[in-house]
Design a protein around this motif. Structure first.
Motif, PDB file in Angstrom:
ATOM      1  N   VAL A   1       0.851  -1.185   0.000  1.00 32.02           N
ATOM      2  CA  VAL A   1       0.000   0.000   0.000  1.00 32.02           C
ATOM      3  C   VAL A   1       0.895   1.246   0.000  1.00 32.02           C
ATOM      4  O   VAL A   1       1.159   1.856   1.035  1.00 32.02           O
ATOM      5  CB  VAL A   1      -0.982   0.001   1.190  1.00 32.02           C
ATOM      6  CG1 VAL A   1      -1.974   1.145   1.059  1.00 32.02           C
ATOM      7  CG2 VAL A   1      -1.728  -1.325   1.262  1.00 32.02           C
TER       8      VAL A   1
ATOM      9  N   GLY B   1       0.367   7.704  -2.989  1.00 34.45           N
ATOM     10  CA  GLY B   1       0.108   8.173  -4.343  1.00 34.45           C
ATOM     11  C   GLY B   1       1.198   9.141  -4.794  1.00 34.45           C
ATOM     12  O   GLY B   1       2.189   9.383  -4.084  1.00 34.45           O
TER      13      GLY B   1
ATOM     14  N   ALA C   1      -4.777   5.401   0.963  1.00 27.40           N
ATOM     15  CA  ALA C   1      -5.636   4.347   0.405  1.00 27.40           C
ATOM     16  C   ALA C   1      -6.981   4.475   1.106  1.00 27.40           C
ATOM     17  O   ALA C   1      -7.157   3.996   2.225  1.00 27.40           O
ATOM     18  CB  ALA C   1      -5.020   2.974   0.631  1.00 27.40           C
TER      19      ALA C   1
ATOM     20  N   THR D   1      -9.952   3.245   0.475  1.00 23.20           N
ATOM     21  CA  THR D   1     -10.863   2.098   0.493  1.00 23.20           C
ATOM     22  C   THR D   1     -10.227   0.966   1.294  1.00 23.20           C
ATOM     23  O   THR D   1      -9.040   1.016   1.610  1.00 23.20           O
ATOM     24  CB  THR D   1     -11.164   1.620  -0.938  1.00 23.20           C
ATOM     25  OG1 THR D   1      -9.937   1.311  -1.591  1.00 23.20           O
ATOM     26  CG2 THR D   1     -11.906   2.693  -1.726  1.00 23.20           C
TER      27      THR D   1
ATOM     28  N   SER E   1      -6.664  -1.116   5.028  1.00 25.66           N
ATOM     29  CA  SER E   1      -6.635  -0.264   3.832  1.00 25.66           C
ATOM     30  C   SER E   1      -6.086  -1.029   2.645  1.00 25.66           C
ATOM     31  O   SER E   1      -5.113  -1.779   2.781  1.00 25.66           O
ATOM     32  CB  SER E   1      -5.730   0.949   4.049  1.00 25.66           C
ATOM     33  OG  SER E   1      -6.263   1.838   4.967  1.00 25.66           O
ATOM     34  N   THR E   2      -6.697  -0.828   1.498  1.00 21.63           N
ATOM     35  CA  THR E   2      -6.214  -1.388   0.245  1.00 21.63           C
ATOM     36  C   THR E   2      -6.812  -0.590  -0.905  1.00 21.63           C
ATOM     37  O   THR E   2      -7.910  -0.059  -0.787  1.00 21.63           O
ATOM     38  CB  THR E   2      -6.579  -2.881   0.088  1.00 21.63           C
ATOM     39  OG1 THR E   2      -6.142  -3.341  -1.191  1.00 21.63           O
ATOM     40  CG2 THR E   2      -8.052  -3.124   0.238  1.00 21.63           C
ATOM     41  N   ARG E   3      -6.071  -0.503  -1.982  1.00 22.71           N
ATOM     42  CA  ARG E   3      -6.608   0.161  -3.169  1.00 22.71           C
ATOM     43  C   ARG E   3      -7.432  -0.817  -4.018  1.00 22.71           C
ATOM     44  O   ARG E   3      -8.080  -0.412  -4.963  1.00 22.71           O
ATOM     45  CB  ARG E   3      -5.465   0.736  -3.998  1.00 22.71           C
ATOM     46  CG  ARG E   3      -4.854   1.961  -3.361  1.00 22.71           C
ATOM     47  CD  ARG E   3      -4.083   2.767  -4.375  1.00 22.71           C
ATOM     48  NE  ARG E   3      -3.629   4.001  -3.790  1.00 22.71           N
ATOM     49  CZ  ARG E   3      -2.438   4.176  -3.230  1.00 22.71           C
ATOM     50  NH1 ARG E   3      -1.591   3.172  -3.174  1.00 22.71           N
ATOM     51  NH2 ARG E   3      -2.104   5.347  -2.717  1.00 22.71           N
ATOM     52  N   ARG E   4      -7.368  -2.100  -3.686  1.00 23.92           N
ATOM     53  CA  ARG E   4      -8.072  -3.133  -4.448  1.00 23.92           C
ATOM     54  C   ARG E   4      -8.947  -3.965  -3.501  1.00 23.92           C
ATOM     55  O   ARG E   4      -8.719  -5.155  -3.310  1.00 23.92           O
ATOM     56  CB  ARG E   4      -7.054  -4.012  -5.155  1.00 23.92           C
ATOM     57  CG  ARG E   4      -6.206  -3.239  -6.142  1.00 23.92           C
ATOM     58  CD  ARG E   4      -4.992  -4.003  -6.690  1.00 23.92           C
ATOM     59  NE  ARG E   4      -5.141  -5.422  -6.780  1.00 23.92           N
ATOM     60  CZ  ARG E   4      -4.138  -6.281  -6.590  1.00 23.92           C
ATOM     61  NH1 ARG E   4      -2.925  -5.856  -6.305  1.00 23.92           N
ATOM     62  NH2 ARG E   4      -4.335  -7.570  -6.709  1.00 23.92           N
TER      63      ARG E   4
END
Length: 169
Positions: free
Chosen positions: A28, A31, A129, A131, A150-153
Protein backbone atom coordinates in the motif's frame (compact mmCIF):
# COMPACT_ATOMS: atom_id res chain seq x y z
CA UNK A 1 -9.65 -7.33 -32.39
CA UNK A 2 -12.12 -7.76 -29.54
CA UNK A 3 -13.43 -5.27 -27.04
CA UNK A 4 -13.06 -7.73 -24.16
CA UNK A 5 -10.97 -6.49 -21.23
CA UNK A 6 -7.51 -7.95 -20.73
CA UNK A 7 -7.87 -10.88 -18.33
CA UNK A 8 -4.20 -11.82 -18.19
CA UNK A 9 -3.02 -12.46 -14.62
CA UNK A 10 -1.08 -9.74 -12.87
CA UNK A 11 2.19 -10.69 -11.14
CA UNK A 12 0.59 -10.23 -7.71
CA UNK A 13 -2.23 -12.62 -8.64
CA UNK A 14 0.07 -15.52 -9.44
CA UNK A 15 -0.27 -18.48 -7.09
CA UNK A 16 2.29 -18.52 -4.33
CA UNK A 17 4.22 -21.76 -3.80
CA UNK A 18 2.14 -24.19 -1.78
CA UNK A 19 -1.18 -22.42 -2.35
CA UNK A 20 -4.26 -23.46 -4.25
CA UNK A 21 -5.52 -20.82 -6.67
CA UNK A 22 -4.45 -17.23 -7.00
CA UNK A 23 -3.39 -15.25 -3.95
CA UNK A 24 -3.28 -11.53 -3.31
CA UNK A 25 -0.40 -9.19 -2.57
CA UNK A 26 -0.32 -5.41 -2.45
CA UNK A 27 2.16 -2.97 -1.00
CA UNK A 28 0.00 0.00 0.00
CA UNK A 29 2.25 2.73 -1.39
CA UNK A 30 1.52 6.45 -1.30
CA UNK A 31 0.11 8.17 -4.34
CA UNK A 32 1.98 10.65 -6.53
CA UNK A 33 1.41 13.43 -3.97
CA UNK A 34 3.28 11.54 -1.23
CA UNK A 35 6.29 10.90 -3.42
CA UNK A 36 6.25 14.51 -4.69
CA UNK A 37 6.14 15.83 -1.10
CA UNK A 38 9.35 13.97 -0.24
CA UNK A 39 11.12 15.29 -3.33
CA UNK A 40 9.84 18.82 -2.63
CA UNK A 41 11.11 18.63 0.95
CA UNK A 42 14.52 17.54 -0.29
CA UNK A 43 14.54 20.44 -2.78
CA UNK A 44 13.67 22.92 0.00
CA UNK A 45 16.60 21.60 2.04
CA UNK A 46 18.87 22.07 -0.96
CA UNK A 47 17.66 25.63 -1.56
CA UNK A 48 18.09 26.51 2.12
CA UNK A 49 21.69 25.30 2.10
CA UNK A 50 22.57 26.70 -1.34
CA UNK A 51 24.01 30.02 -0.02
CA UNK A 52 26.34 28.14 2.33
CA UNK A 53 27.75 25.65 -0.18
CA UNK A 54 26.52 24.36 -3.50
CA UNK A 55 28.16 20.98 -2.98
CA UNK A 56 26.68 20.53 0.51
CA UNK A 57 23.26 21.68 -0.70
CA UNK A 58 23.22 19.15 -3.54
CA UNK A 59 24.53 16.37 -1.28
CA UNK A 60 22.00 17.02 1.49
CA UNK A 61 19.12 17.36 -0.99
CA UNK A 62 20.09 14.13 -2.75
CA UNK A 63 20.52 12.25 0.52
CA UNK A 64 17.20 13.58 1.88
CA UNK A 65 15.40 12.53 -1.31
CA UNK A 66 16.86 9.01 -1.28
CA UNK A 67 16.27 8.48 2.45
CA UNK A 68 12.74 9.92 2.25
CA UNK A 69 11.74 7.82 -0.77
CA UNK A 70 13.18 4.65 0.74
CA UNK A 71 11.41 5.38 4.05
CA UNK A 72 8.07 5.81 2.28
CA UNK A 73 8.53 2.50 0.49
CA UNK A 74 9.84 0.65 3.56
CA UNK A 75 7.04 1.82 5.87
CA UNK A 76 4.24 1.02 3.42
CA UNK A 77 2.49 -2.12 4.67
CA UNK A 78 2.10 -5.26 2.61
CA UNK A 79 -1.37 -6.80 2.53
CA UNK A 80 -1.46 -10.40 1.32
CA UNK A 81 -3.39 -13.64 1.27
CA UNK A 82 -0.99 -16.53 0.70
CA UNK A 83 -0.36 -19.99 2.10
CA UNK A 84 -3.63 -19.91 4.05
CA UNK A 85 -2.62 -16.75 5.91
CA UNK A 86 -3.97 -13.21 5.78
CA UNK A 87 -1.27 -10.62 6.45
CA UNK A 88 -1.76 -6.90 6.93
CA UNK A 89 1.36 -5.01 7.92
CA UNK A 90 3.10 -6.89 10.72
CA UNK A 91 0.05 -8.89 11.79
CA UNK A 92 -1.05 -12.22 10.35
CA UNK A 93 -3.89 -14.65 10.95
CA UNK A 94 -4.87 -18.00 9.43
CA UNK A 95 -7.80 -17.66 7.02
CA UNK A 96 -9.55 -20.45 8.95
CA UNK A 97 -10.20 -17.92 11.74
CA UNK A 98 -11.84 -15.36 9.46
CA UNK A 99 -15.56 -14.73 9.13
CA UNK A 100 -17.46 -12.28 6.96
CA UNK A 101 -15.50 -10.07 4.56
CA UNK A 102 -16.98 -6.71 3.57
CA UNK A 103 -15.52 -4.30 1.01
CA UNK A 104 -15.55 -0.64 1.99
CA UNK A 105 -15.66 2.38 -0.28
CA UNK A 106 -14.29 5.74 0.93
CA UNK A 107 -17.49 6.75 2.77
CA UNK A 108 -17.91 3.36 4.45
CA UNK A 109 -14.23 3.33 5.46
CA UNK A 110 -14.60 6.79 7.02
CA UNK A 111 -17.64 5.58 9.01
CA UNK A 112 -15.80 2.44 10.15
CA UNK A 113 -12.86 4.55 11.34
CA UNK A 114 -15.13 7.03 13.09
CA UNK A 115 -18.39 6.32 14.87
CA UNK A 116 -18.41 2.55 14.25
CA UNK A 117 -14.81 1.84 15.31
CA UNK A 118 -14.36 -0.72 18.07
CA UNK A 119 -11.24 0.11 20.09
CA UNK A 120 -10.31 -3.59 20.15
CA UNK A 121 -10.16 -3.86 16.34
CA UNK A 122 -6.88 -4.30 14.49
CA UNK A 123 -6.46 -1.40 12.06
CA UNK A 124 -3.89 -1.36 9.26
CA UNK A 125 -4.56 2.07 7.82
CA UNK A 126 -2.88 4.31 5.30
CA UNK A 127 -4.55 7.64 4.65
CA UNK A 128 -3.63 7.56 0.97
CA UNK A 129 -5.64 4.35 0.40
CA UNK A 130 -9.18 5.47 1.14
CA UNK A 131 -10.86 2.10 0.49
CA UNK A 132 -10.47 -1.15 2.38
CA UNK A 133 -12.00 -4.28 3.85
CA UNK A 134 -13.69 -5.17 7.13
CA UNK A 135 -12.96 -8.78 8.13
CA UNK A 136 -14.61 -10.30 11.19
CA UNK A 137 -12.66 -12.79 13.30
CA UNK A 138 -14.17 -16.02 14.55
CA UNK A 139 -11.53 -16.94 17.10
CA UNK A 140 -13.12 -17.19 20.57
CA UNK A 141 -9.69 -16.79 22.20
CA UNK A 142 -8.90 -13.53 20.40
CA UNK A 143 -10.42 -10.35 21.86
CA UNK A 144 -10.05 -8.61 18.48
CA UNK A 145 -13.52 -8.51 16.89
CA UNK A 146 -12.38 -7.59 13.37
CA UNK A 147 -9.63 -6.27 11.14
CA UNK A 148 -9.98 -3.03 9.22
CA UNK A 149 -7.41 -2.95 6.42
CA UNK A 150 -6.64 -0.26 3.83
CA UNK A 151 -6.21 -1.39 0.25
CA UNK A 152 -6.61 0.16 -3.17
CA UNK A 153 -8.07 -3.13 -4.45
CA UNK A 154 -10.74 -4.06 -1.88
CA UNK A 155 -12.73 -6.34 -4.18
CA UNK A 156 -9.61 -8.31 -5.20
CA UNK A 157 -8.62 -8.73 -1.54
CA UNK A 158 -12.15 -9.78 -0.53
CA UNK A 159 -12.27 -12.31 -3.37
CA UNK A 160 -8.89 -13.76 -2.38
CA UNK A 161 -10.01 -14.08 1.26
CA UNK A 162 -13.26 -15.77 0.24
CA UNK A 163 -11.61 -18.30 -2.06
CA UNK A 164 -8.65 -19.07 0.24
CA UNK A 165 -8.66 -22.78 1.07
CA UNK A 166 -10.07 -23.60 4.51
CA UNK A 167 -9.45 -27.09 5.85
CA UNK A 168 -12.67 -28.87 6.79
CA UNK A 169 -14.85 -26.49 4.76
Amino acid sequence: MTDAPDRSPRPTDAPAPGTVGPGFRERVLPGVGGWAAVVAFAAVLGVALWPASHAIALGVAGLAAVVGLLTLWWTSPVVSVQDGTFRAGRASIPVTLLGQVTTLDADAMRAELGPRLDARAYVCLRAWARTGVHVTLEDPQDPTPYWLVSTRRPQDLADALRRAPRPGA
